[in-house]
Design an enzyme around this catalytic site. Sequence first.
Site, short mmCIF file in Angstrom:
data_model
loop_
_atom_site.label_atom_id
_atom_site.label_comp_id
_atom_site.label_asym_id
_atom_site.label_seq_id
_atom_site.Cartn_x
_atom_site.Cartn_y
_atom_site.Cartn_z
N ARG A 53 -13.80 -7.34 -23.61
CA ARG A 53 -12.93 -7.24 -22.44
C ARG A 53 -12.75 -8.62 -21.82
O ARG A 53 -13.41 -9.58 -22.21
CB ARG A 53 -13.49 -6.25 -21.42
CG ARG A 53 -14.99 -6.36 -21.27
CD ARG A 53 -15.48 -6.29 -19.86
NE ARG A 53 -14.78 -7.15 -18.94
CZ ARG A 53 -15.06 -8.44 -18.74
NH1 ARG A 53 -16.01 -9.05 -19.47
NH2 ARG A 53 -14.41 -9.14 -17.85
N GLY A 54 -11.84 -8.69 -20.85
CA GLY A 54 -11.41 -9.98 -20.33
C GLY A 54 -10.13 -10.34 -21.06
O GLY A 54 -10.08 -10.33 -22.29
N ARG A 96 -4.65 -1.71 -24.55
CA ARG A 96 -4.72 -1.99 -23.10
C ARG A 96 -3.34 -2.47 -22.66
O ARG A 96 -2.89 -3.54 -23.10
CB ARG A 96 -5.75 -3.09 -22.80
CG ARG A 96 -7.20 -2.79 -23.17
CD ARG A 96 -7.87 -1.76 -22.31
NE ARG A 96 -7.87 -2.02 -20.89
CZ ARG A 96 -8.77 -2.78 -20.25
NH1 ARG A 96 -9.73 -3.39 -20.92
NH2 ARG A 96 -8.72 -2.94 -18.94
N GLN A 203 -18.46 -4.31 -13.77
CA GLN A 203 -18.46 -5.55 -14.55
C GLN A 203 -19.12 -6.69 -13.78
O GLN A 203 -19.67 -7.61 -14.39
CB GLN A 203 -17.03 -5.95 -14.92
CG GLN A 203 -16.35 -5.00 -15.89
CD GLN A 203 -15.40 -4.06 -15.16
OE1 GLN A 203 -15.69 -3.63 -14.05
NE2 GLN A 203 -14.28 -3.75 -15.78
N ASP A 244 -5.33 -10.65 -15.10
CA ASP A 244 -4.92 -10.04 -16.36
C ASP A 244 -3.44 -10.22 -16.62
O ASP A 244 -2.99 -10.13 -17.76
CB ASP A 244 -5.27 -8.55 -16.35
CG ASP A 244 -6.77 -8.33 -16.50
OD1 ASP A 244 -7.21 -8.10 -17.63
OD2 ASP A 244 -7.49 -8.42 -15.49
N LYS A 255 -8.55 -6.88 -11.75
CA LYS A 255 -9.40 -5.70 -11.67
C LYS A 255 -9.30 -5.03 -10.30
O LYS A 255 -9.25 -5.70 -9.28
CB LYS A 255 -10.85 -6.09 -11.96
CG LYS A 255 -11.84 -4.94 -11.98
CD LYS A 255 -11.42 -3.85 -12.99
CE LYS A 255 -11.32 -4.37 -14.41
NZ LYS A 255 -10.81 -3.35 -15.35
#
Length: 340
Positions: A53-54, A96, A203, A244, A255
């Site tokens: 992720r990221g 995603r 996270q 993102d 997020k």
Amino acid sequence: MIKELFSLKTVCLNEAENAVVILDQTLLPEKEEYVLLTTEQEIWDAIYKLKVRGAPAIGIAAAYGLYICSRRIVANSFDPFYLEFCRIKTYLSGARPTAVNLMAALNRMDKKVLLNKEKSIDEIKLVLLQEAYAIRDEDARACRQIGENCLSFFKPGMGILTHCNAGHLAVSEYGTALAPIYLGQERGYNFKVFADETRPLLQGARLTAYELQRAGVDVSLICDNMVASVMQKGWIQAVVVGCDRIAANGDVANKIGTLGVAVLAHYYGIPFYVLGPTSTIDKHCPDGNSIVIEERDPEEVTTMWYGRRMAPENIKVYNPAFDITPRKLITATITEKGIY
């Protein structure tokens, strides 16, 4: 201790095994376990389930994944090869929807295929390998430069708050939001960092607190609803977050919870910095209202990370993965190419 952190490789390629190798972030901080992904289904699943992720790391994993899947395509001419290549690309792109780096990396791989369509299939596969490595190396250089650019705003001993995880685990090296913190750590700045736990997937608690502590940074973990309190006490002089997707007008998707932090920073007069590579800018997206926000499984709110269920059965749950921070709440957006 920074070197100890950077010994963790979030995403890499094992050509001998024809596999993408990831550090399974769903198991952190209790367990450091590397997983080999060898099929398109495994790669999709790892991205969707946040094993990797990221936004930058997702893009790197997708590029490596598209390459290893392409290696298995059996075709004697370009058209059947490209037809199967596009099928795999489309499938991976659906893992995603919000992070622009996923599609950007896949599109770069696609463009390289089309630019080399006159070459043999084996030569095209080699070009894909080279492009995947280029995406990774460019991210590493960009992250360090993002850190250098942001560090120009900071002074030794500052209190810095961050939300979610935009550190080494989210990219190839250094991170985005955490890059200036790691550069400062190497140079003796002795920052005092506050990490939001970042509900509901934690996270910040599981990843940011873990990697900052591993790097020897002075870090304190706080619940998301404690941000106003620590700002009121004067403990925070800057907020750094990753992103993102950055819309063309400067609105940012990050997020869930980032918007609330930005509102509080604005109220208390604290600079709010968004850090990300230029690959995160989506010039085709006019503003934040145009960004598709991923909604995730209700169990992330009701049961995940708990020893027992923490909400009534059949309760309705709204679980967006991201929110939109409008540009007017952002002090500066910092990329590898400059400060905006």
